[in-house]
Design a protein around this motif. Structure first.
Motif, short mmCIF file in Angstrom:
data_model
loop_
_atom_site.label_atom_id
_atom_site.label_comp_id
_atom_site.label_asym_id
_atom_site.label_seq_id
_atom_site.Cartn_x
_atom_site.Cartn_y
_atom_site.Cartn_z
N ALA A 141 0.84 -1.20 0.00
CA ALA A 141 0.00 0.00 0.00
C ALA A 141 0.88 1.25 0.00
N SER A 142 1.93 1.24 0.84
CA SER A 142 2.83 2.39 0.89
C SER A 142 3.47 2.63 -0.48
N GLU A 143 3.86 1.54 -1.11
CA GLU A 143 4.51 1.72 -2.41
C GLU A 143 3.54 2.32 -3.42
N ARG A 144 2.31 1.85 -3.44
CA ARG A 144 1.33 2.45 -4.35
C ARG A 144 1.18 3.94 -4.06
N ALA A 145 1.17 4.28 -2.76
CA ALA A 145 1.01 5.68 -2.37
C ALA A 145 2.14 6.55 -2.90
N VAL A 146 3.39 6.10 -2.73
CA VAL A 146 4.50 6.93 -3.21
C VAL A 146 4.58 6.95 -4.73
N ARG A 147 4.25 5.83 -5.34
CA ARG A 147 4.22 5.79 -6.81
C ARG A 147 3.24 6.83 -7.34
N ALA A 148 2.09 6.90 -6.68
CA ALA A 148 1.05 7.84 -7.11
C ALA A 148 1.55 9.27 -7.07
N LYS A 149 2.43 9.55 -6.12
CA LYS A 149 2.95 10.92 -5.99
C LYS A 149 4.09 11.19 -6.96
N ALA A 150 4.48 10.18 -7.71
CA ALA A 150 5.54 10.34 -8.70
C ALA A 150 6.84 10.88 -8.10
N LEU A 151 7.16 10.42 -6.91
CA LEU A 151 8.43 10.81 -6.29
C LEU A 151 9.56 10.04 -6.97
N PRO A 152 10.78 10.58 -6.94
CA PRO A 152 11.90 9.86 -7.57
C PRO A 152 12.12 8.50 -6.91
N ALA A 153 12.41 7.51 -7.73
CA ALA A 153 12.53 6.14 -7.27
C ALA A 153 13.57 5.98 -6.17
N LYS A 154 14.64 6.73 -6.23
CA LYS A 154 15.71 6.54 -5.24
C LYS A 154 15.28 6.89 -3.83
N ILE A 155 14.15 7.57 -3.70
CA ILE A 155 13.63 7.93 -2.38
C ILE A 155 12.98 6.73 -1.70
N TRP A 156 12.44 5.83 -2.46
CA TRP A 156 11.69 4.74 -1.83
C TRP A 156 12.20 3.34 -2.18
N VAL A 157 13.46 3.23 -2.55
CA VAL A 157 14.03 1.92 -2.82
C VAL A 157 13.93 0.98 -1.63
N ASP A 158 13.98 1.55 -0.42
CA ASP A 158 13.93 0.71 0.77
C ASP A 158 12.61 -0.06 0.86
N LEU A 159 11.55 0.50 0.32
CA LEU A 159 10.27 -0.22 0.31
C LEU A 159 10.40 -1.49 -0.52
N ASP A 160 11.07 -1.36 -1.65
CA ASP A 160 11.28 -2.50 -2.52
C ASP A 160 12.09 -3.58 -1.80
N PHE A 161 13.15 -3.15 -1.14
CA PHE A 161 13.99 -4.10 -0.40
C PHE A 161 13.19 -4.83 0.68
N GLN A 162 12.47 -4.07 1.46
CA GLN A 162 11.72 -4.70 2.56
C GLN A 162 10.68 -5.69 2.04
N GLN A 163 10.05 -5.34 0.93
CA GLN A 163 9.07 -6.28 0.36
C GLN A 163 9.74 -7.57 -0.10
N THR A 164 10.88 -7.42 -0.75
CA THR A 164 11.60 -8.61 -1.22
C THR A 164 11.94 -9.53 -0.06
N MET A 165 12.50 -8.95 0.99
CA MET A 165 12.93 -9.76 2.13
C MET A 165 11.73 -10.40 2.83
N LEU A 166 10.69 -9.62 2.99
CA LEU A 166 9.50 -10.15 3.65
C LEU A 166 8.91 -11.28 2.81
N GLY A 167 8.90 -11.08 1.50
CA GLY A 167 8.40 -12.11 0.60
C GLY A 167 9.18 -13.41 0.75
N ALA A 168 10.50 -13.28 0.83
CA ALA A 168 11.35 -14.46 0.96
C ALA A 168 11.07 -15.19 2.27
N GLU A 169 10.88 -14.41 3.32
CA GLU A 169 10.62 -15.02 4.63
C GLU A 169 9.28 -15.76 4.62
#
Lengths: 187, 187
Positions: A141-169
DNA sequence: ACTCAATTATTCCACGTGGAATAGTCGGGC
DNA sequence: GCCCGACTATTCCACGTGGAATAATTGAGT
């Protein structure tokens, strides 16, 4: 400044805020909460004051002044110093490069799980799975929210990381509970 | 025993050892190191003594006696109590079920990485990658070692978990550095 | 207009960790 | 036979965190 004393996570976040503009501790607290940085670190107002005090001792920040609104407690504002800016950059770089293991509690729990009967383990893991799935949903949900605001990707890379790790777990746990339940691992 | 005071990781490991047989703190230290449990938690002799003291205060362990070899410091041996055994089982179950987030430092570093130029970030991440790959290799070696001993699988499931997570982290980082280097994310 | 709850803003104490200090003993090399 | 370093075994202090305590102020409902 004898690089000696590494920044704590909260110290680093505080420095990063002061790199934007001077402010007082409670304002930092509000900003961090508003930006949901509590997904990345534990934020406790009390700890923040201590952290600022330490940063000041190390010369990484300076008091710009104190003001008072009515009868409220005095607010002390800080600004970052040059060596503070340097320490921030160094700190982030070191943290990115650091390969020292950290010690999450769950692997320990897994290693001790053999002390419990299989059904108890499976039940506990199912509970945990539910919690993890919920957190994953929030991250999405957070990722959709920031995507909607069209913020630069480098600001929210950590969301991507956390999702990947959580997915793996989650995936590992699904597989593991399955193996216990069906006797793939004997318990 | 008012479940109030949750076990610390070290407290849990200490209890687990005393569930096998009574021993003194330094013996625990040696055993934990010999079993490579330092892959799962930070083990510091000093901390162990404190941990035992606390367990005793909470009635989870009891002093069985003290003995002295020659002129060496006195060794105090402990054994687990009934409520200690119960606390261990409860503690492991709760830890397995706990979905509360922990706060590894790396995601924070990632979220702050935008403060650094792209090439510095890539260099730092390459360093980290090297370290992670090394740790993965060690885990694989450990797994081969325990497999060779034909120990029951439920004893070393944690190795499997740690490898999975480390693998996921490495994969993400490879992809991430790639995206920065090639401009897939603009920095 | 009145009260209860939440917010603003900070201080302080208890706890757990990590590292240093201490101090005696054992084993290996010269 | 002696010295050095590693091991045995524990104690203690400094630091950072987290939660409670404090205390005034604003806002929301009745």
């Amino acid at each position: 400044m004898l690089k000696s004393t590494a920044l704590t996570p909260l110290g680093m976040s505080a420095l990063a805020l002061l790199a934007e503009r001077p402010m007082h501790p409670y304002e930092m607290y509000q900003l961090l909460i508003a930006r949901k940085e509590d997904r990345l670190l534990k934020i406790r107002p009390g700890t923040l004051y201590h952290a600022l005090g330490r940063l000041e001792e190390h010369g990484l920040v300076q008091v710009t002044g104190t003001e008072r609104q009515g009868n409220r407690p005095e607010r002390t504002s800080y600004r970052i110093t040059d060596s503070g800016s340097a320490a921030l950059r160094d700190g982030v770089r070191e943290l990115l490069a650091a390969a020292e293991p950290e010690y999450p509690a769950f692997p320990l729990a897994v290693s001790q799980a053999h002390n419990l009967p299989a059904d108890v383990v499976v039940e506990a893991l199912d509970q945990r799975l539910a919690g993890l799935r919920e957190r994953l949903t929030e991250l999405q949900a957070s990722e959709r929210a920031v995507r909607a605001k069209a913020l630069p990707a480098k600001i929210w890379v950590d969301l991507d990381f956390q999702q990947t790790m959580l997915g793996a777990e989650i995936a590992w746990m699904e597989n593991f509970t399955e193996r216990i339940s069906t006797g793939g691992i004997d318990w």
